[in-house]
Design a protein around this motif. Structure first.
Motif, PDB file in Angstrom:
ATOM      1  N   GLY A 365       0.800  -1.218   0.000  1.00 32.62           N
ATOM      2  CA  GLY A 365       0.000   0.000   0.000  1.00 32.62           C
ATOM      3  C   GLY A 365       0.832   1.266   0.000  1.00 32.62           C
ATOM      4  N   GLY A 366       2.157   1.117  -0.083  1.00 29.84           N
ATOM      5  CA  GLY A 366       3.027   2.286  -0.185  1.00 29.84           C
ATOM      6  C   GLY A 366       3.754   2.665   1.084  1.00 29.84           C
ATOM      7  N   LEU A 367       3.624   1.854   2.140  1.00 33.92           N
ATOM      8  CA  LEU A 367       4.288   2.155   3.408  1.00 33.92           C
ATOM      9  C   LEU A 367       5.621   1.405   3.458  1.00 33.92           C
ATOM     10  CD1 LEU A 367       3.862   3.743   6.037  1.00 33.92           C
ATOM     11  CD2 LEU A 367       2.891   1.663   7.038  1.00 33.92           C
ATOM     12  N   ALA A 368       6.724   2.125   3.407  1.00 39.66           N
ATOM     13  CA  ALA A 368       8.048   1.497   3.389  1.00 39.66           C
ATOM     14  C   ALA A 368       8.267   0.672   4.655  1.00 39.66           C
ATOM     15  CB  ALA A 368       9.123   2.568   3.265  1.00 39.66           C
ATOM     16  N   LEU A 369       9.111  -0.347   4.532  1.00 36.30           N
ATOM     17  CA  LEU A 369       9.417  -1.179   5.697  1.00 36.30           C
ATOM     18  C   LEU A 369      10.018  -0.342   6.820  1.00 36.30           C
ATOM     19  CD1 LEU A 369      10.956  -4.376   4.026  1.00 36.30           C
ATOM     20  CD2 LEU A 369       8.653  -4.100   4.959  1.00 36.30           C
ATOM     21  N   LYS A 370      10.852   0.647   6.470  1.00 34.46           N
ATOM     22  CA  LYS A 370      11.487   1.480   7.495  1.00 34.46           C
ATOM     23  C   LYS A 370      10.482   2.309   8.277  1.00 34.46           C
ATOM     24  CE  LYS A 370      16.010   2.161   5.302  1.00 34.46           C
ATOM     25  NZ  LYS A 370      16.922   3.172   4.688  1.00 34.46           N
ATOM     26  N   ARG A 392      10.755 -15.609   4.564  1.00 33.32           N
ATOM     27  CA  ARG A 392      10.086 -14.828   3.512  1.00 33.32           C
ATOM     28  C   ARG A 392      11.043 -13.866   2.798  1.00 33.32           C
ATOM     29  NH1 ARG A 392       4.446 -13.961   4.034  1.00 33.32           N
ATOM     30  NH2 ARG A 392       3.514 -15.557   5.363  1.00 33.32           N
ATOM     31  N   ASN A 393      12.308 -13.875   3.204  1.00 34.89           N
ATOM     32  CA  ASN A 393      13.312 -12.990   2.604  1.00 34.89           C
ATOM     33  C   ASN A 393      12.953 -11.522   2.785  1.00 34.89           C
ATOM     34  OD1 ASN A 393      15.765 -12.548   1.278  1.00 34.89           O
ATOM     35  ND2 ASN A 393      14.770 -12.358  -0.716  1.00 34.89           N
ATOM     36  N   ILE A 394      12.466 -11.183   3.978  1.00 35.15           N
ATOM     37  CA  ILE A 394      12.143  -9.796   4.314  1.00 35.15           C
ATOM     38  C   ILE A 394      13.288  -9.247   5.162  1.00 35.15           C
ATOM     39  CG2 ILE A 394      10.530  -8.259   5.500  1.00 35.15           C
ATOM     40  CD1 ILE A 394       8.359 -10.351   4.990  1.00 35.15           C
ATOM     41  N   PRO A 395      14.014  -8.242   4.682  1.00 37.27           N
ATOM     42  CA  PRO A 395      15.152  -7.720   5.452  1.00 37.27           C
ATOM     43  C   PRO A 395      14.680  -7.013   6.716  1.00 37.27           C
ATOM     44  CG  PRO A 395      14.718  -6.330   3.545  1.00 37.27           C
ATOM     45  CD  PRO A 395      13.807  -7.527   3.412  1.00 37.27           C
ATOM     46  N   PHE A 396      15.454  -7.151   7.775  1.00 40.65           N
ATOM     47  CA  PHE A 396      15.116  -6.481   9.024  1.00 40.65           C
ATOM     48  C   PHE A 396      16.390  -6.143   9.775  1.00 40.65           C
ATOM     49  CE2 PHE A 396      15.289 -10.977  10.096  1.00 40.65           C
ATOM     50  CZ  PHE A 396      15.964 -11.009  11.308  1.00 40.65           C
ATOM     51  N   VAL A 397      16.282  -5.180  10.660  1.00 38.72           N
ATOM     52  CA  VAL A 397      17.359  -4.799  11.568  1.00 38.72           C
ATOM     53  C   VAL A 397      16.803  -4.883  12.977  1.00 38.72           C
ATOM     54  CG1 VAL A 397      18.755  -2.884  12.404  1.00 38.72           C
ATOM     55  CG2 VAL A 397      18.622  -3.339   9.962  1.00 38.72           C
ATOM     56  N   LYS A 398      17.553  -5.537  13.845  1.00 41.03           N
ATOM     57  CA  LYS A 398      17.097  -5.707  15.226  1.00 41.03           C
ATOM     58  C   LYS A 398      17.985  -4.899  16.163  1.00 41.03           C
ATOM     59  CE  LYS A 398      16.141  -9.145  18.806  1.00 41.03           C
ATOM     60  NZ  LYS A 398      16.141 -10.583  19.159  1.00 41.03           N
ATOM     61  N   PHE A 399      17.348  -4.075  16.969  1.00 40.94           N
ATOM     62  CA  PHE A 399      18.076  -3.311  17.965  1.00 40.94           C
ATOM     63  C   PHE A 399      18.078  -4.098  19.268  1.00 40.94           C
ATOM     64  CE2 PHE A 399      17.140  -0.250  14.791  1.00 40.94           C
ATOM     65  CZ  PHE A 399      18.166   0.680  14.854  1.00 40.94           C
ATOM     66  N   GLY A 400      19.290  -4.382  19.738  1.00 40.77           N
ATOM     67  CA  GLY A 400      19.419  -5.165  20.960  1.00 40.77           C
ATOM     68  C   GLY A 400      20.311  -6.365  20.767  1.00 40.77           C
ATOM     69  N   ASP A 556      20.242  -3.673   1.785  1.00 42.42           N
ATOM     70  CA  ASP A 556      18.891  -3.510   1.245  1.00 42.42           C
ATOM     71  C   ASP A 556      18.502  -2.053   1.384  1.00 42.42           C
ATOM     72  OD1 ASP A 556      17.532  -6.281   0.645  1.00 42.42           O
ATOM     73  OD2 ASP A 556      18.707  -6.568   2.468  1.00 42.42           O
ATOM     74  N   GLU A 557      17.806  -1.556   0.391  1.00 46.48           N
ATOM     75  CA  GLU A 557      17.384  -0.167   0.438  1.00 46.48           C
ATOM     76  C   GLU A 557      16.293   0.059   1.472  1.00 46.48           C
ATOM     77  OE1 GLU A 557      14.115  -0.489  -3.200  1.00 46.48           O
ATOM     78  OE2 GLU A 557      15.959   0.658  -3.471  1.00 46.48           O
ATOM     79  N   ASP A 558      15.650  -1.018   1.907  1.00 48.17           N
ATOM     80  CA  ASP A 558      14.548  -0.907   2.856  1.00 48.17           C
ATOM     81  C   ASP A 558      14.596  -2.099   3.792  1.00 48.17           C
ATOM     82  OD1 ASP A 558      12.347   0.207   4.026  1.00 48.17           O
ATOM     83  OD2 ASP A 558      10.908  -0.501   2.535  1.00 48.17           O
ATOM     84  N   TYR A 559      14.239  -1.905   5.051  1.00 49.25           N
ATOM     85  CA  TYR A 559      14.226  -3.015   5.995  1.00 49.25           C
ATOM     86  C   TYR A 559      13.293  -2.688   7.162  1.00 49.25           C
ATOM     87  CZ  TYR A 559      17.945   0.056   7.738  1.00 49.25           C
ATOM     88  OH  TYR A 559      18.683   1.154   8.129  1.00 49.25           O
TER      89      TYR A 559
END
Length: 687
Positions: A365-370, A392-400, A556-559
């Protein structure tokens, strides 16, 4: 004057009251407490206040501004420069460059201790241990005292450091700390006293301070009236951000600096006090007004610029149940028909599937992962979700996760630099010596003992014969001598890295990847004027999480952002999912032992909810799979909605069951076989 009016016109009335307090009157105003609700423009207000003080004649060199990260202080200084520049013209840069006393409590403490070192018996060349180095030194003392041989379970080095740190920062007796936070270790109180006494003596012999010493020495220093008066006279204005996160030691320092409150401004939100595990106490902000006579003025910022009205209504309802607080209800002009969602799912795997599905729908719907985040009470809560995101090959960054400075090769380099800075730092020397092939703990200990016995430890090291089987001894002695006398920072870092590269290649198969980290560290070092400032600032204000320097953004440009609630404080996202909003998770089972613990858990949920701008999903798994139960084996535990969302609050949410129940596939009545049930009933009793 017109320029000033235009600049202040950007503020709402409450913000303007806070900014103008005691400024422009020709005198220094009294104490001020700014209760800044979530999303109320706190940082903007504080920056405007500092700029307004400067515009009205305050000397920026006499302003002390303390934040909870060096980056926050830098951003605050840049905002001040922009704001003041609009009023004062091109000369503002020179004025705000003089805002040199902006930093963290610990960073400011380190600077002041070096300034006043001769007055308080310190060697100004002291080095600062990070938490891991402090724990290692405690462990050395622990072994020297034979406490590791105890037949009963003696606390580990990490636990010992946590006990010591809490006692120092809370200004509490050891017995009290053990009773409240570490009851299982109370039996070891006499031994812990001996351990901590030995730890302090060892630090003093090595001319090192730990993280807590920077506040403790500062607090003890200002108990001397002459020093306190001199130090107080250096600053006309003292401003503190995030005051709800201060501990007793920090509050003592502030009250000693400005006992009458003149020029003192603190900003914070009691509803966001969530760091008691670091010895922070909400009592500091609650009791601040009554610390002065007359009491401090209070300005409340309750207009929220972040969240929609339905999100704020739900968050206000949660915090309204708090037992003690400054009364405020956040409000906003951002209206929406979208209520927060209270989502019931079967279990944790279903929770992961729900979050992933919603994240992907929002992305389409246009909402970036970030712009989306998933928050959780404890780092382990995100495990099933991380597996599903990876699948699912969805990039993510975890804080902690793993901190950058905890990486072995980074700690090796910092130990080398720290040892060159302070040759009596045994923890650093112990680590560096054992980088050499053929040098183990025994040899390293003997070398350090010999260095301790002389007034010139590096000269003693240079005169020692190389230990048998030690490889690279002469190169190490040479690089230490070079670094100790080097004044060409940061070029000296490059020479240290050149010495370490062969060690890195021999010790790690992925040396090329690790070398990139060291090159990045070298770039960071170039931003500091000296080795001492580099080591001090990096120790006191390390990267927040592995994601800070992991290069996630370059892959990745988005995560998607995954974060504990504690790490998410101060952040915001358009869409927020909060995992495990059930009793046992929020509040945590370990957070219900006392009223103040339970109240902090309530504030944690409030902080999580107020991170959301447009969409908020509170997810409630009904079952948790628990392994290794001693008597019952693996089993499921059933959960209930968090107690912080009462039945009366449910109309504030959209109640969602996921996945939705499918309608039953009923056979049409006309197609069903015809039965004469009355006849059947009669036949049951027929003879």
């Amino acid at each position: 004057m017109l320029a000033q009016i235009d600049y202040l016109s950007r503020l709402n009335p409450e913000q303007r009251r806070a900014v103008e307090h005691g400024a422009g009157s020709g005198t220094i105003g009294g104490p001020l407490l700014v209760i800044a609700g979530a999303g109320s423009g706190k940082t903007n207000t504080l920056a405007h206040r500092v700029a307004h003080l400067i515009v009205n004649g305050a000397d920026p060199r006499r302003i002390l501004l303390m934040t909870f990260s060096r980056r926050a202080a830098g951003e605050m200084a840049r905002r001040v420069e922009r704001i003041a520049g609009q009023v004062m013209g091109t000369s503002s840069g020179a004025v705000t460059d003089a805002l040199s006393w902006a930093g963290t409590f610990h960073g400011i403490g380190a600077r002041l201790l070096r300034d006043y070192a001769p007055n308080v018996g310190l060697d100004p060349q002291f080095t600062i241990h990070d938490r891991e180095d402090s724990a290692d030194l405690l462990n050395l003392v622990r072994h020297e005292l034979g406490l590791h041989e105890a037949k009963s379970r003696f606390p580990t080095k990490g636990t010992c450091l946590a006990i010591y740190s809490r006692a120092v920062n809370a200004e509490a007796e050891l017995a009290e700390v053990l009773k409240e936070a570490f009851p299982w270790a109370a039996m070891w109180e006499p031994q812990l006293r001996d351990l901590f006494a030995g730890y302090v003596a060892s630090k003093q012999r090595q001319n090192v301070l730990d993280y807590d010493d920077l506040l403790l020495y500062w607090a003890m220093m200002v108990k001397e009236p002459a020093i306190a008066t001199d130090l107080s006279s250096r600053f006309d204005h003292v401003l503190v951000d995030e005051y709800q996160d201060t501990n007793r030691l920090q509050a003592s320092i502030l009250l000693a600096l400005k006992p009458d409150g003149a020029g003192l401004t603190v900003v914070g939100d009691d509803a966001q006090s969530i760091y008691s595990f670091r010895a922070a106490t909400v009592r500091n902000i609650l009791e601040f007004p009554s610390s002065f006579a007359p009491a401090a003025d209070i300005v409340t910022l309750d207009r929220n610029y972040r969240s929609t009205a339905p999100i704020l209504a739900a968050a206000n309802a949660v915090i309204a149940e708090a037992e003690e607080r400054f009364t405020k209800n956040l409000w906003t002009e951002r209206q929406s028909n979208l209520k927060p969602q209270l989502v019931t799912v079967r279990d944790e795997p279903a929770q992961a599937l729900y979050v992933v599905e919603q994240v992907l729908v929002a992305r389409e719907g246009g909402l970036a992962l970030k712009d989306q985040a998933v928050l959780f009470r404890t780092s382990s809560h995100s495990g099933p979700l991380e597996i599903e995101l990876t699948r699912r090959n969805i990039p993510f960054v975890k804080f902690g996760g793993l901190k950058f400075l905890d990486a072995t090769h980074v700690k090796d380099m910092l130990a080398l630099l720290r040892w060159a800075e302070n040759p009596r730092d045994r923890v650093a020397g112990f680590r560096v010596l054992q980088l050499l092939p053929g040098v183990g703990p025994g040899i390293a200990g003997k070398v350090l003992d010999a260095m301790d016995e002389t007034p010139h430890p590096l000269a003693t090291l240079g005169g020692m014969p190389a230990p048998a089987r030690a490889e690279g001894w002469d190169a190490l002695v040479a690089v230490l001598a070079d670094l100790a006398g080097a004044r060409d920072w940061p070029a000296a870092f490059g020479r240290a890295r050149s010495w370490y590269e062969p060690v890195l290649e021999a010790a790690h198969e992925d040396a090329a990847v690790r070398l990139l980290d060291l090159l990045q560290l070298e770039q960071i070092a170039a931003g500091y004027p000296s080795r001492e400032r580099f080591l001090t600032e990096l120790t006191l204000d390390p990267p927040d999480a592995s994601s800070d320097l992991s290069g996630a953004g370059s892959k990745d440009e988005d995560y998607l952002i995954l974060s504990t609630i504690h790490s998410a404080k101060g952040q915001e996202w358009r869409s927020v999912h909060v995992l495990n909003t059930v009793d046992g998770c929020i509040p945590s089972d370990l957070g219900t032992g006392s009223t103040h613990e339970l109240e902090e858990e309530r504030r944690l949920l409030y902080v999580a909810m107020t991170r959301a701008r447009d969409q908020l999903h509170l997810v409630m798994p009904q079952r948790f799979f628990v392994t290794q139960q001693a008597r019952h084996g693996d089993r499921h535990l059933y959960a209930q909605r968090t107690r912080f969302i009462s039945r009366a609050m449910l109309p504030l949410y959209d109640d969602i069951l996921w996945p939705p129940l499918k309608p039953l596939a009923l056979t049409p009545v006309n197609a069903a076989p015809r039965l004469d049930l009355k006849a059947e009933m009669r036949n049951m009793w027929a003879k």
